[in-house]
Design a protein around this motif. Structure first.
Motif, PDB file in Angstrom:
ATOM      1  N   THR A 345      57.279 -20.669  99.336  1.00 60.24           N
ATOM      2  CA  THR A 345      57.660 -21.874 100.071  1.00 60.24           C
ATOM      3  C   THR A 345      58.957 -22.407  99.463  1.00 60.24           C
ATOM      4  OG1 THR A 345      56.499 -23.442  98.624  1.00 60.24           O
ATOM      5  CG2 THR A 345      55.218 -22.453 100.429  1.00 60.24           C
ATOM      6  N   ASP A 346      59.600 -23.295 100.159  1.00 65.14           N
ATOM      7  CA  ASP A 346      60.837 -23.893  99.635  1.00 65.14           C
ATOM      8  C   ASP A 346      60.582 -24.639  98.334  1.00 65.14           C
ATOM      9  OD1 ASP A 346      62.192 -22.889 101.801  1.00 65.14           O
ATOM     10  OD2 ASP A 346      62.130 -24.759 102.945  1.00 65.14           O
ATOM     11  N   ALA A 347      59.353 -25.110  98.140  1.00 60.09           N
ATOM     12  CA  ALA A 347      59.026 -25.842  96.912  1.00 60.09           C
ATOM     13  C   ALA A 347      59.190 -24.964  95.677  1.00 60.09           C
ATOM     14  CB  ALA A 347      57.604 -26.382  96.986  1.00 60.09           C
ATOM     15  N   HIS A 348      58.915 -23.664  95.812  1.00 56.05           N
ATOM     16  CA  HIS A 348      59.090 -22.766  94.664  1.00 56.05           C
ATOM     17  C   HIS A 348      60.538 -22.778  94.200  1.00 56.05           C
ATOM     18  CE1 HIS A 348      55.293 -20.891  96.240  1.00 56.05           C
ATOM     19  NE2 HIS A 348      55.030 -20.891  94.950  1.00 56.05           N
ATOM     20  N   LEU A 349      61.462 -22.782  95.140  1.00 54.87           N
ATOM     21  CA  LEU A 349      62.870 -22.768  94.780  1.00 54.87           C
ATOM     22  C   LEU A 349      63.299 -24.116  94.203  1.00 54.87           C
ATOM     23  CD1 LEU A 349      65.340 -21.008  94.705  1.00 54.87           C
ATOM     24  CD2 LEU A 349      65.862 -21.701  97.047  1.00 54.87           C
ATOM     25  N   ARG A 350      62.814 -25.204  94.777  1.00 56.55           N
ATOM     26  CA  ARG A 350      63.170 -26.526  94.236  1.00 56.55           C
ATOM     27  C   ARG A 350      62.660 -26.668  92.797  1.00 56.55           C
ATOM     28  NH1 ARG A 350      61.575 -28.239  99.491  1.00 56.55           N
ATOM     29  NH2 ARG A 350      59.537 -28.911  98.689  1.00 56.55           N
ATOM     30  N   ASP A 351      61.442 -26.237  92.543  1.00 58.61           N
ATOM     31  CA  ASP A 351      60.888 -26.303  91.188  1.00 58.61           C
ATOM     32  C   ASP A 351      61.707 -25.450  90.220  1.00 58.61           C
ATOM     33  OD1 ASP A 351      58.913 -27.955  92.150  1.00 58.61           O
ATOM     34  OD2 ASP A 351      57.353 -26.405  92.197  1.00 58.61           O
ATOM     35  N   ALA A 352      62.121 -24.287  90.680  1.00 63.75           N
ATOM     36  CA  ALA A 352      62.899 -23.388  89.821  1.00 63.75           C
ATOM     37  C   ALA A 352      64.263 -23.995  89.503  1.00 63.75           C
ATOM     38  CB  ALA A 352      63.066 -22.036  90.498  1.00 63.75           C
ATOM     39  N   GLU A 353      64.878 -24.638  90.473  1.00 68.58           N
ATOM     40  CA  GLU A 353      66.181 -25.271  90.218  1.00 68.58           C
ATOM     41  C   GLU A 353      66.045 -26.420  89.232  1.00 68.58           C
ATOM     42  OE1 GLU A 353      68.390 -24.293  94.498  1.00 68.58           O
ATOM     43  OE2 GLU A 353      67.090 -26.062  94.303  1.00 68.58           O
ATOM     44  N   SER A 354      64.963 -27.182  89.327  1.00 69.84           N
ATOM     45  CA  SER A 354      64.729 -28.261  88.358  1.00 69.84           C
ATOM     46  C   SER A 354      64.486 -27.684  86.963  1.00 69.84           C
ATOM     47  CB  SER A 354      63.520 -29.098  88.785  1.00 69.84           C
ATOM     48  OG  SER A 354      63.764 -29.748  90.018  1.00 69.84           O
ATOM     49  N   ARG A 355      63.737 -26.593  86.904  1.00 65.61           N
ATOM     50  CA  ARG A 355      63.464 -25.946  85.606  1.00 65.61           C
ATOM     51  C   ARG A 355      64.763 -25.427  84.991  1.00 65.61           C
ATOM     52  NH1 ARG A 355      58.793 -22.533  86.355  1.00 65.61           N
ATOM     53  NH2 ARG A 355      57.599 -23.792  84.859  1.00 65.61           N
ATOM     54  N   LEU A 356      65.604 -24.799  85.797  1.00 62.72           N
ATOM     55  CA  LEU A 356      66.872 -24.280  85.291  1.00 62.72           C
ATOM     56  C   LEU A 356      67.734 -25.412  84.735  1.00 62.72           C
ATOM     57  CD1 LEU A 356      68.833 -21.903  84.936  1.00 62.72           C
ATOM     58  CD2 LEU A 356      69.592 -22.285  87.297  1.00 62.72           C
ATOM     59  N   ALA A 357      67.765 -26.529  85.422  1.00 63.85           N
ATOM     60  CA  ALA A 357      68.547 -27.674  84.941  1.00 63.85           C
ATOM     61  C   ALA A 357      68.002 -28.196  83.624  1.00 63.85           C
ATOM     62  CB  ALA A 357      68.546 -28.781  85.999  1.00 63.85           C
ATOM     63  N   ALA A 358      66.677 -28.275  83.494  1.00 62.53           N
ATOM     64  CA  ALA A 358      66.064 -28.775  82.259  1.00 62.53           C
ATOM     65  C   ALA A 358      66.324 -27.824  81.100  1.00 62.53           C
ATOM     66  CB  ALA A 358      64.565 -28.968  82.476  1.00 62.53           C
ATOM     67  N   TRP A 359      66.210 -26.539  81.345  1.00 63.33           N
ATOM     68  CA  TRP A 359      66.460 -25.566  80.282  1.00 63.33           C
ATOM     69  C   TRP A 359      67.925 -25.587  79.847  1.00 63.33           C
ATOM     70  CZ3 TRP A 359      63.671 -20.223  81.244  1.00 63.33           C
ATOM     71  CH2 TRP A 359      62.282 -20.429  81.328  1.00 63.33           C
ATOM     72  N   THR A 360      68.817 -25.704  80.816  1.00 63.53           N
ATOM     73  CA  THR A 360      70.237 -25.726  80.492  1.00 63.53           C
ATOM     74  C   THR A 360      70.579 -26.955  79.652  1.00 63.53           C
ATOM     75  OG1 THR A 360      70.757 -24.543  82.540  1.00 63.53           O
ATOM     76  CG2 THR A 360      72.560 -25.718  81.469  1.00 63.53           C
ATOM     77  N   ALA A 361      69.985 -28.092  80.011  1.00 61.98           N
ATOM     78  CA  ALA A 361      70.235 -29.314  79.240  1.00 61.98           C
ATOM     79  C   ALA A 361      69.694 -29.193  77.824  1.00 61.98           C
ATOM     80  CB  ALA A 361      69.599 -30.506  79.953  1.00 61.98           C
ATOM     81  N   ALA A 362      68.551 -28.543  77.671  1.00 67.61           N
ATOM     82  CA  ALA A 362      67.910 -28.467  76.358  1.00 67.61           C
ATOM     83  C   ALA A 362      68.499 -27.381  75.471  1.00 67.61           C
ATOM     84  CB  ALA A 362      66.411 -28.231  76.532  1.00 67.61           C
ATOM     85  N   PHE A 363      68.877 -26.243  76.065  1.00 67.36           N
ATOM     86  CA  PHE A 363      69.237 -25.084  75.243  1.00 67.36           C
ATOM     87  C   PHE A 363      70.637 -24.548  75.518  1.00 67.36           C
ATOM     88  CE2 PHE A 363      64.610 -24.715  76.301  1.00 67.36           C
ATOM     89  CZ  PHE A 363      64.132 -25.221  75.095  1.00 67.36           C
ATOM     90  N   GLY A 364      71.341 -25.148  76.469  1.00 68.69           N
ATOM     91  CA  GLY A 364      72.696 -24.720  76.766  1.00 68.69           C
ATOM     92  C   GLY A 364      73.662 -25.174  75.688  1.00 68.69           C
ATOM     93  N   ALA A 365      74.948 -25.065  75.993  1.00 68.56           N
ATOM     94  CA  ALA A 365      75.983 -25.347  74.999  1.00 68.56           C
ATOM     95  C   ALA A 365      75.919 -26.772  74.471  1.00 68.56           C
ATOM     96  CB  ALA A 365      77.355 -25.072  75.609  1.00 68.56           C
ATOM     97  N   THR A 366      75.424 -27.706  75.284  1.00 72.26           N
ATOM     98  CA  THR A 366      75.374 -29.114  74.854  1.00 72.26           C
ATOM     99  C   THR A 366      73.973 -29.537  74.409  1.00 72.26           C
ATOM    100  OG1 THR A 366      74.969 -29.834  77.143  1.00 72.26           O
ATOM    101  CG2 THR A 366      77.275 -29.686  76.407  1.00 72.26           C
ATOM    102  N   GLY A 367      73.051 -28.580  74.308  1.00 73.33           N
ATOM    103  CA  GLY A 367      71.684 -28.913  73.912  1.00 73.33           C
ATOM    104  C   GLY A 367      71.613 -29.451  72.491  1.00 73.33           C
ATOM    105  N   ALA A 368      70.862 -30.520  72.291  1.00 73.09           N
ATOM    106  CA  ALA A 368      70.727 -31.142  70.970  1.00 73.09           C
ATOM    107  C   ALA A 368      69.479 -30.623  70.269  1.00 73.09           C
ATOM    108  CB  ALA A 368      70.646 -32.660  71.113  1.00 73.09           C
TER     109      ALA A 368
END
Length: 424
Positions: A345-368
């Motif tokens: 369902t479209d919800a699977h993709l929306r959840d995945a995009e939110s997860r990707l954003a959270a992971w990027t914020a936590a572990f990406g180049a600017t992750g604290a």
């Protein structure tokens, strides 16, 4: 045949162990521990309507398996076929008025592009059936010479012969009963199905149980004699083209040898395809085909299994064209255990995009940095994936780490890339 560009896979400190996989043949978990090189065969596409999410989920599952093997220090030899001549492909080409060769080539190109975008590890051997016609014909001849194959005359009308008295040739079939007497293979060993279920699936999945002249209703076609307006090749078993199952048997034995580590594919291939492929391989080599038979679940959409025949396909290329990040598609698929049947369902993709954003914020180049232990997160990830490729558990582990933060965000980012194929 050319595959696609291999993604860069970083190396993590430390090492995981060999994964345990569910084996369809025994209905048990088996350690997929190679003796030296991990040898993997996954059945490839019939090139039309590529690449839908059912395809992507299957190849992502076996991409994950390769990543676990690589993290455990094993070399991997991966082979995959392309069924670039087959009845469904020819039927689609005829229905659309497109030459079957052109249709196959265009769809293989699209598949390559989708696989590369998703970061799927390509096969070492990417083999088109049309490139190994001679080898397949030789294998059919070997089975014939061993008394494990037999002819079934083609009715003139079925062959498109205008004059009924003109001979129409014969198709060649595999003799299941003879093969079971001559080898250790037994019909149903890989699928664990009763005869009634096998008969039903055989009829649904390209078999011809009612064909006059067959010795056993489940005997599969090895070689289809030439018909007018169909592609065919001259060979030592006559002009024609291969049957479905013998193609994979020959390619797998040619590229990987006998007793390779894992035979993979979607659960719709368990019977008759993988069962018959194992039978052909045993008859040709005297050895089992593979140590583990691993199968992925089916992906549904709008209440039905996603399939070409129903036309309810969600295509990777269309999602990408709409601007969807391929990493989000990957995360949406990884959020389902590879063996489960589920509905997109479209919800699977929306959840995945939110997860990707959270992971990027936590572990990406600017992750604290935070309070969690990154090394422990990596250990937990390895344990989850080694336990029958439990990707939902793996995603939950990274989610939890993103919530509290870790002392080394870069290490978790490295693990997400190496083990899950998600670069942050």
């Amino acid at each position: 045949m050319r595959a696609w560009k291999r993604p860069e896979i970083p190396q993590l400190p430390g090492q995981s162990g060999a994964p345990w996989l569910h084996d369809t043949a025994t209905a048990a978990l088996i350690e997929a521990r190679p003796n030296d090189i991990a040898r993997l065969y996954v059945c490839g596409i019939t090139p039309y309507d590529a690449t839908h999410l059912g395809h992507a989920a299957t190849y992502l599952a076996f991409d994950t398996l390769q990543r676990v093997w690589l993290d455990a220090g094993y070399r991997v030899h991966y082979a995959q076929n392309v069924t670039d001549v087959d009845d469904p492909l020819l039927e689609r080409a005829a229905a659309t008025g497109v030459d079957w060769v052109v249709l196959a080539e265009s769809q293989v190109d699209l598949f390559r592009t989708d696989m590369e975008a998703l970061g799927i590890i390509p096969p070492n051997d990417y083999v088109a059936v049309t490139d190994v016609i001679d080898e397949i014909a030789d294998a059919v001849a070997q089975l014939w010479d061993a008394g494990l194959a037999y002819p079934v005359p083609v009715e003139p009308a079925a062959a498109g012969v205008a004059e009924p008295t003109e001979p129409a040739g014969s198709d060649i079939y595999f003799d299941i009963e003879a093969a079971q007497h001559a080898t250790s293979w037994r019909l149903g060993d890989e699928s664990n199905l009763d005869p009634e279920a096998m008969l039903t699936l055989f009829a649904e999945r390209g078999g011809d149980p009612d064909r006059p002249g067959k010795r056993h209703v489940l005997d599969p076609l090895l070689w289809r004699s030439a018909r007018p307006s169909e592609p065919s090749w001259d060979s030592r078993v006559g002009a024609g083209r291969p049957g479905w199952h013998i193609e994979c048997s020959v390619i797998a034995l040619k590229e990987l040898g006998t007793d390779f580590t894992v035979q993979g594919g979607g659960s719709d291939l368990i019977f008759p395809h993988h069962d018959m492929s194992a039978g052909h391989a045993a008859a040709l080599s005297g050895h089992p085909l593979a140590g583990v038979y691993s199968h992925t679940g089916m992906v549904a959409y709008q209440g039905e299994k996603m399939s070409k025949s129903l036309g309810n396909l969600v295509l990777v290329s269309k999602l990408r064209a709409a601007g969807t990040d391929p990493r989000a598609i990957r995360l949406a698929l990884l959020d389902q255990h590879y063996r489960t049947d589920w509905e997109w369902t479209d919800a699977h993709l929306r959840d995945a995009e939110s997860r990707l954003a959270a992971w990027t914020a936590a572990f990406g180049a600017t992750g604290a940095a935070g309070t969690g232990n990154a090394g422990r997160v990596v250990d937990q990830l390895r344990a989850a994936l080694a336990a029958d490729l439990d990707t939902p558990a793996a995603l939950a582990i990274v989610d939890a780490a993103a919530t509290v933060g870790v002392d080394d965000p870069a290490l978790v980012a490295l693990a997400a890339d190496a083990l899950l194929g998600v670069a942050l």
